[in-house]
Scaffold this motif. Structure first.
Motif, PDB file in Angstrom:
ATOM      1  N   PRO A   1       0.809  -1.225   0.000  1.00 36.43           N
ATOM      2  CA  PRO A   1       0.000   0.000   0.000  1.00 36.43           C
ATOM      3  C   PRO A   1       0.841   1.274   0.000  1.00 36.43           C
ATOM      4  O   PRO A   1       0.336   2.342   0.323  1.00 36.43           O
ATOM      5  N   VAL A   2       2.128   1.134  -0.355  1.00 28.01           N
ATOM      6  CA  VAL A   2       3.025   2.293  -0.327  1.00 28.01           C
ATOM      7  C   VAL A   2       2.607   3.314  -1.378  1.00 28.01           C
ATOM      8  O   VAL A   2       2.624   4.524  -1.143  1.00 28.01           O
ATOM      9  N   ILE A   3       2.249   2.809  -2.573  1.00 27.03           N
ATOM     10  CA  ILE A   3       1.705   3.678  -3.615  1.00 27.03           C
ATOM     11  C   ILE A   3       0.351   3.132  -4.047  1.00 27.03           C
ATOM     12  O   ILE A   3       0.151   1.918  -4.119  1.00 27.03           O
ATOM     13  N   THR A   4      -0.586   4.021  -4.327  1.00 24.82           N
ATOM     14  CA  THR A   4      -1.908   3.620  -4.802  1.00 24.82           C
ATOM     15  C   THR A   4      -2.633   4.847  -5.322  1.00 24.82           C
ATOM     16  O   THR A   4      -2.376   5.975  -4.882  1.00 24.82           O
ATOM     17  N   TYR A   5      -3.558   4.618  -6.257  1.00 21.19           N
ATOM     18  CA  TYR A   5      -4.442   5.677  -6.734  1.00 21.19           C
ATOM     19  C   TYR A   5      -5.759   5.699  -5.964  1.00 21.19           C
ATOM     20  O   TYR A   5      -6.622   6.522  -6.240  1.00 21.19           O
ATOM     21  N   GLY A   6      -5.900   4.795  -4.994  1.00 26.14           N
ATOM     22  CA  GLY A   6      -7.120   4.727  -4.218  1.00 26.14           C
ATOM     23  C   GLY A   6      -6.990   5.391  -2.857  1.00 26.14           C
ATOM     24  O   GLY A   6      -5.904   5.797  -2.425  1.00 26.14           O
ATOM     25  N   ILE A   7      -8.137   5.498  -2.180  1.00 29.35           N
ATOM     26  CA  ILE A   7      -8.190   6.034  -0.824  1.00 29.35           C
ATOM     27  C   ILE A   7      -8.954   5.054   0.054  1.00 29.35           C
ATOM     28  O   ILE A   7      -9.533   4.079  -0.432  1.00 29.35           O
ATOM     29  N   ASN A   8      -8.962   5.278   1.349  1.00 30.11           N
ATOM     30  CA  ASN A   8      -9.741   4.443   2.254  1.00 30.11           C
ATOM     31  C   ASN A   8     -11.230   4.565   1.957  1.00 30.11           C
ATOM     32  O   ASN A   8     -11.691   5.593   1.438  1.00 30.11           O
TER      33      ASN A   8
END
Length: 374
Positions: A260-267
């Motif tokens: 989860p270090v990089i992602t285009y999503g959010i919680n």
């Protein structure tokens, strides 16, 4: 027989750091063709995996733990299936035939397993043969550890490559802060093994101490799509992001895909997971969906039954209940289109040996896409 048109799906492709990002903006494209959806297997609530042992038969896993053989539409329940730890998103998951199935009869399964213990479960891989309407010669080839009572992110798809290696996925099992980036632990990985469960000598981490030797790539969240590109031989995957950031990736040896270090999503509650969408040493997705479509199942089209779709990718959407067609050029998505819009949660899609596309829809069954001109 229910008729439907292939409706145009409008979008704009934005390119950011070599990642095509989906948006709600629109570009119009004409309708391409029309097909009929033919229900060929019903009476199954959650058809997770499909395999095709012959032209007239389909093996289907039911998430609740059953295995069915449909022959010319007639359903037979197969006995002596694996013991399933049926919790949350887990259950009886994918199914895949050995490339030499006609000679050796091996069938491969992924499923949620407690391993006869009481401390939860994790994803397991088994092979078996089918004889007299039951599974025989069952062999467990891999079992993820540790068990957990968490119900999310089991993966899990199966796919063979052109060299006979078996790839499979295990999701991060709800432990995103530990599992995906740690190659000494299972979860958040794509694995590669021999057809008998042995570890290939050229796997990327076989010579590193205390690592999981079957790992082929890591930094994944919850891969529920895994397919061989028939034109290149590469293994492609897609995986669920959180709120946004569902991804398509080409699986490469030893590479880190960032979660989860990089992602285009959010919680899901709207808070940030990270400020980073890229980092040196971590792979960018070939494509990402925001908002999330909740992708499940994936197949390339190379059949003469659908000449206008050759080279396209088909992906099921659980969230929006349609089948998505993606046109590709130079490994970039240049057009998207909705198929079977609103029919139900598309759990899986496969191109069968007979050249037809088969689509598994929750609560409905298995549909075959047939040209209206046939």
């Amino acid at each position: 027989m229910k008729k439907y048109l292939i409706y145009p799906y409008f979008f704009v492709v934005l390119l950011t750091q070599s990642c095509a990002q989906s948006t709600d903006n629109t570009i119009k494209k004409p309708v391409t063709d029309s097909f009929s959806e033919v229900l060929v297997a019903d009476g199954i609530q959650n058809p997770w995996g499909m395999a095709f042992p012959s032209k007239n038969s389909i093996l289907v896993t039911e998430k609740s733990g059953k295995l069915f053989l449909f022959t010319n539409g007639k359903k037979t329940e197969i006995k002596n299936t694996p013991q399933i730890y049926n919790r949350g998103q887990g259950g009886f998951l994918d199914i895949e035939l050995h490339p030499n199935y006609e000679e050796n009869g091996w069938i491969y399964f992924s499923y949620s397993s407690s391993d006869d213990k009481r401390d939860g479960g994790n994803t397991a891989i088994m092979r078996a043969q089918l004889k007299n309407k039951q599974l025989v010669n069952k062999e467990i080839l891999y079992k993820g550890v540790p068990n957990t009572t968490k119900g999310q992110h089991w993966g899990s798809r199966l796919e063979f490559d052109d060299k006979g290696f078996l790839y499979f996925s295990i999701g991060d099992r709800g432990n995103r802060d530990v599992n995906p980036q740690d190659i000494t632990r299972d979860g958040g990985k794509i694995y590669r093994i021999h057809d008998d469960g042995g570890i290939p000598k050229d796997n990327p981490f076989v010579n590193k101490k205390n690592t999981k030797k079957a790992i082929y790539s890591y930094g994944h969240r919850n891969p529920q799509g895994l397919v061989k590109n028939p034109f290149t031989g590469e293994i492609w995957n897609h995986e669920h992001g959180p709120r946004g950031g569902d991804e398509i990736n080409i699986v490469k040896k030893g590479k880190n895909y960032g979660w989860p270090v990089i992602t285009y999503g959010i919680n899901y509650v709207g808070t940030k997971i990270t400020d980073e969408t890229s980092r040196p040493g971590m792979e960018q997705p070939l494509y990402q969906w925001t908002p999330s479509i909740a992708p499940s199942g994936m197949t390339f089209v190379n059949s003469d039954k659908y000449p206008d779709w050759k080279g396209n990718l088909l992906v099921g959407s659980l969230a929006f209940q349609y089948l998505e067609r993606l046109e590709l050029k130079d490994n970039k998505v240049i057009y998207r289109e909705k198929l079977m819009d609103g029919l139900g949660r598309v759990r899986n899609v496969r191109q069968a040996p007979d050249g037809y596309i088969y689509v598994a829809v929750e609560g409905k069954g298995i549909y075959k896409l047939v040209s209206k001109d046939e």
